[in-house]
Motif scaffolding. Structure first.
Motif, PDB file in Angstrom:
ATOM      1  N   ASN A 136       0.861  -1.191   0.000  1.00  0.00           N
ATOM      2  CA  ASN A 136       0.000   0.000   0.000  1.00  0.00           C
ATOM      3  C   ASN A 136       0.893   1.236   0.000  1.00  0.00           C
ATOM      4  O   ASN A 136       1.534   1.549   1.010  1.00  0.00           O
ATOM      5  CB  ASN A 136      -0.921  -0.005   1.216  1.00  0.00           C
ATOM      6  N   ASP A 141      -0.050   4.335  -0.357  1.00  0.00           N
ATOM      7  CA  ASP A 141      -0.742   5.540   0.110  1.00  0.00           C
ATOM      8  C   ASP A 141      -0.287   5.846   1.541  1.00  0.00           C
ATOM      9  O   ASP A 141      -0.301   4.974   2.411  1.00  0.00           O
ATOM     10  CB  ASP A 141      -2.252   5.327   0.065  1.00  0.00           C
ATOM     11  N   ALA A 142       0.091   7.094   1.795  1.00  0.00           N
ATOM     12  CA  ALA A 142       0.611   7.466   3.110  1.00  0.00           C
ATOM     13  C   ALA A 142      -0.488   7.773   4.118  1.00  0.00           C
ATOM     14  O   ALA A 142      -0.209   7.915   5.318  1.00  0.00           O
ATOM     15  CB  ALA A 142       1.534   8.681   2.978  1.00  0.00           C
ATOM     16  N   LEU A 143      -1.748   7.857   3.657  1.00  0.00           N
ATOM     17  CA  LEU A 143      -2.818   8.282   4.558  1.00  0.00           C
ATOM     18  C   LEU A 143      -3.935   7.264   4.705  1.00  0.00           C
ATOM     19  O   LEU A 143      -4.537   7.166   5.778  1.00  0.00           O
ATOM     20  CB  LEU A 143      -3.419   9.607   4.063  1.00  0.00           C
ATOM     21  N   ASN A 144      -4.226   6.511   3.642  1.00  0.00           N
ATOM     22  CA  ASN A 144      -5.428   5.690   3.631  1.00  0.00           C
ATOM     23  C   ASN A 144      -5.101   4.204   3.573  1.00  0.00           C
ATOM     24  O   ASN A 144      -4.064   3.791   3.059  1.00  0.00           O
ATOM     25  CB  ASN A 144      -6.293   6.054   2.422  1.00  0.00           C
ATOM     26  N   GLN A 145      -6.031   3.389   4.082  1.00  0.00           N
ATOM     27  CA  GLN A 145      -5.862   1.949   4.046  1.00  0.00           C
ATOM     28  C   GLN A 145      -6.624   1.350   2.868  1.00  0.00           C
ATOM     29  O   GLN A 145      -7.466   2.001   2.249  1.00  0.00           O
ATOM     30  CB  GLN A 145      -6.346   1.308   5.343  1.00  0.00           C
ATOM     31  N   SER A 198      -2.594  -1.226   6.025  1.00  0.00           N
ATOM     32  CA  SER A 198      -2.476   0.130   6.562  1.00  0.00           C
ATOM     33  C   SER A 198      -1.653   1.011   5.627  1.00  0.00           C
ATOM     34  O   SER A 198      -0.952   0.505   4.735  1.00  0.00           O
ATOM     35  CB  SER A 198      -1.824   0.088   7.944  1.00  0.00           C
ATOM     36  N   PRO A 199      -1.719   2.336   5.792  1.00  0.00           N
ATOM     37  CA  PRO A 199      -0.897   3.231   4.964  1.00  0.00           C
ATOM     38  C   PRO A 199       0.585   2.878   5.047  1.00  0.00           C
ATOM     39  O   PRO A 199       1.115   2.605   6.130  1.00  0.00           O
ATOM     40  CB  PRO A 199      -1.184   4.615   5.573  1.00  0.00           C
ATOM     41  N   ASP A 200       1.230   2.823   3.874  1.00  0.00           N
ATOM     42  CA  ASP A 200       2.669   2.536   3.762  1.00  0.00           C
ATOM     43  C   ASP A 200       3.054   1.158   4.290  1.00  0.00           C
ATOM     44  O   ASP A 200       4.215   0.924   4.625  1.00  0.00           O
ATOM     45  CB  ASP A 200       3.491   3.612   4.487  1.00  0.00           C
ATOM     46  N   ALA A 259      -7.410   3.635  -0.643  1.00  0.00           N
ATOM     47  CA  ALA A 259      -6.057   3.479  -1.197  1.00  0.00           C
ATOM     48  C   ALA A 259      -6.002   2.428  -2.295  1.00  0.00           C
ATOM     49  O   ALA A 259      -4.929   1.921  -2.622  1.00  0.00           O
ATOM     50  CB  ALA A 259      -5.082   3.113  -0.083  1.00  0.00           C
ATOM     51  N   GLN A 296      -3.487   2.906  -5.044  1.00  0.00           N
ATOM     52  CA  GLN A 296      -2.092   2.932  -4.610  1.00  0.00           C
ATOM     53  C   GLN A 296      -1.635   1.583  -4.054  1.00  0.00           C
ATOM     54  O   GLN A 296      -0.562   1.477  -3.471  1.00  0.00           O
ATOM     55  CB  GLN A 296      -1.913   4.012  -3.524  1.00  0.00           C
ATOM     56  N   THR A 299     -15.367   3.682   5.377  1.00  0.00           N
ATOM     57  CA  THR A 299     -15.446   4.707   6.415  1.00  0.00           C
ATOM     58  C   THR A 299     -16.045   4.182   7.717  1.00  0.00           C
ATOM     59  O   THR A 299     -16.105   4.919   8.700  1.00  0.00           O
ATOM     60  CB  THR A 299     -16.290   5.897   5.931  1.00  0.00           C
TER      61      THR A 299
END
Length: 421
Positions: free
Chosen positions: A29, A31-35, A60-62, A86, A89, A339
């Motif tokens: 993943n 994406d630095a913010l989203n899962q 999880s992010p990253d 994500a 990503q 969400t």
């Protein structure tokens, strides 16, 4: 939603040894913010296609994760379904390993040919919304990107429940007064088959892991089980004695468990999908109507029509965690797995209660049209679709602002809504 497949992989033995004994999957993943959430499914390919791996993982992010799976089979296939903010990503690779644990080959992953890029959407995104119009005996198909009705599909008499299998791009519509189910091909928007059910087929749910379709028959107090591959009835389950009047049904594909709301018995019947047997019955409040399931949290949400509450059930223990007050005569439930928000139309209040799945509290109430009933969610776009029965419209809610951003005219008395992300 993005769907990737390895395609069928021949793993026949050479000199007494199969080339691959184990499959390694690596998921990244970026994406630095989203899962993101990945449903990993492995199939043993013999004379039949048999599911032998089904795992849902949250990235999880990253985060980078690795999974290893048994593959000492003559032929196999792996399918990866990615959801979440994500999704774009998230990268997946798949490799074979021999008996010594050495990498053998990389397996090519390709998108399903039925799912492609359209209107600038994400690869693998369908973004179609299906609305059953109870009084006009048809289904309105909405392009989620444009908000336009692109086709209207005739079905049976008084279509009620709608369910979708995104892996096969099939839409299932329960026709209440035809006592059958229309199976629609999402690629051609045509009815492929009309499958008999029992009296009062009014709610439907899909198990994406097994490709089984479950139909709640209001008047016969039964559940019809359909094979999604052959469009034939496998069995009929009597979920409870007396006159339970099953009005809602939901499936957790990860646990292979089916939940049936028994309107007249104030219970939820729990069915084991592997045996098609009733395993327990959970008392809820008065007149449970519809069922929503979050497979990521293993929570089941049941709208209690007369108590004006939603029962939250823990799928691990099959017990009620809490009963949340919502509006008057709560109807269907739309669950946003991205969400962790649950949307509940309140028919007599003309609004939607939004439940926060983490806190089990109503976080806001959104005004919509007249007599809202159906609720569907696209977790990729964070759009929620509410059918307004007396307005012949669908309200589109932005899940970020929790406000109605558009209203779409559909057919006569729209009842339910299903979303293929």
């Amino acid at each position: 939603m993005a769907i990737l497949s390895s395609g069928p992989i021949d793993n026949s033995a050479v000199s007494g040894f199969r080339p691959t004994e184990q499959v390694t999957v690596k998921i990244d993943n970026r994406d630095a913010l989203n899962q993101s959430a990945i449903l990993i499914q492995g199939y043993n390919l013999t004379l039949t296609r048999t599911l032998y791996v089904s795992e849902l993982v949250t990235i999880s992010p990253d985060e980078v994760i690795t999974r290893n799976y048994f593959a000492n089979l003559d032929a196999y296939e792996f399918v990866f379904t990615t959801e979440g903010l994500a999704e774009l990503q998230t990268e997946i690779s798949m490799w074979g390993k021999n008996t010594d644990g050495e990498l053998v080959t990389a397996h090519r992953l390709v998108s399903s040919e039925l799912l492609g890029t359209e209107n600038g959407g994400a690869t693998g995104s369908v973004n179609r919304i299906y609305v059953s119009n109870f009084n006009s005996n048809d289904v309105s198909v909405i392009n989620g990107a444009t908000g336009a009705v692109i086709v209207v599909i005739p079905v049976g008499v008084n279509p009620a429940g709608v369910a979708i299998n995104p892996l096969t791009n099939r839409i299932y519509v329960a026709n209440l007064n035809s006592d059958n189910v229309s199976a629609i091909d999402g690629a051609t928007n045509t009815v492929l088959a009309t499958i008999p059910a029992w009296d009062g087929a009014g709610a439907v749910a899909v198990n994406t892991a097994t490709n089984a379709i479950y139909v709640a028959n209001f008047n016969d107090n039964s559940v019809t089980v359909i094979d999604g591959l052959t469009n034939t009835v496998v069995t009929t389950i009597i979920p409870a004695g007396g006159s339970p009047f099953p009005t809602g049904i939901g499936v957790n594909s990860l646990t292979n468990t089916i939940y049936v709301a028994e309107f007249n018995s104030d219970i939820v019947t729990v069915i084991d999908g592997s045996t098609n047997m009733v395993i327990t019955q959970i008392p809820v409040q008065v007149n449970p109507f519809r069922v929503g399931v979050d497979p990521l949290t293993n929570r089941i949400y049941v709208s209690n029509f007369t108590s004006n509450t939603v029962s939250v059930i823990d799928g691990a223990s099959n017990t009620v965690i809490t009963n949340l007050p919502v509006g008057t005569t709560p109807a269907e439930l739309g669950v946003n797995i991205s969400t962790n928000a649950i949307y509940v139309p309140n028919r007599d209040d003309d609004n939607v209660s939004v439940i926060g799945g983490l806190t089990n509290t109503v976080i806001t109430t959104i005004p919509v049209g007249n007599n809202p009933n159906g609720a569907g969610v696209n977790p990729l776009t964070n759009r929620i679709y509410i059918t307004n029965q007396d307005d012949n419209t669908v309200s589109v809610i932005d899940g970020v602002t929790q406000t109605v951003i558009s209203v779409i005219p559909v057919g006569a008395r729209p009842f339910s809504v299903g979303v293929n992300p």
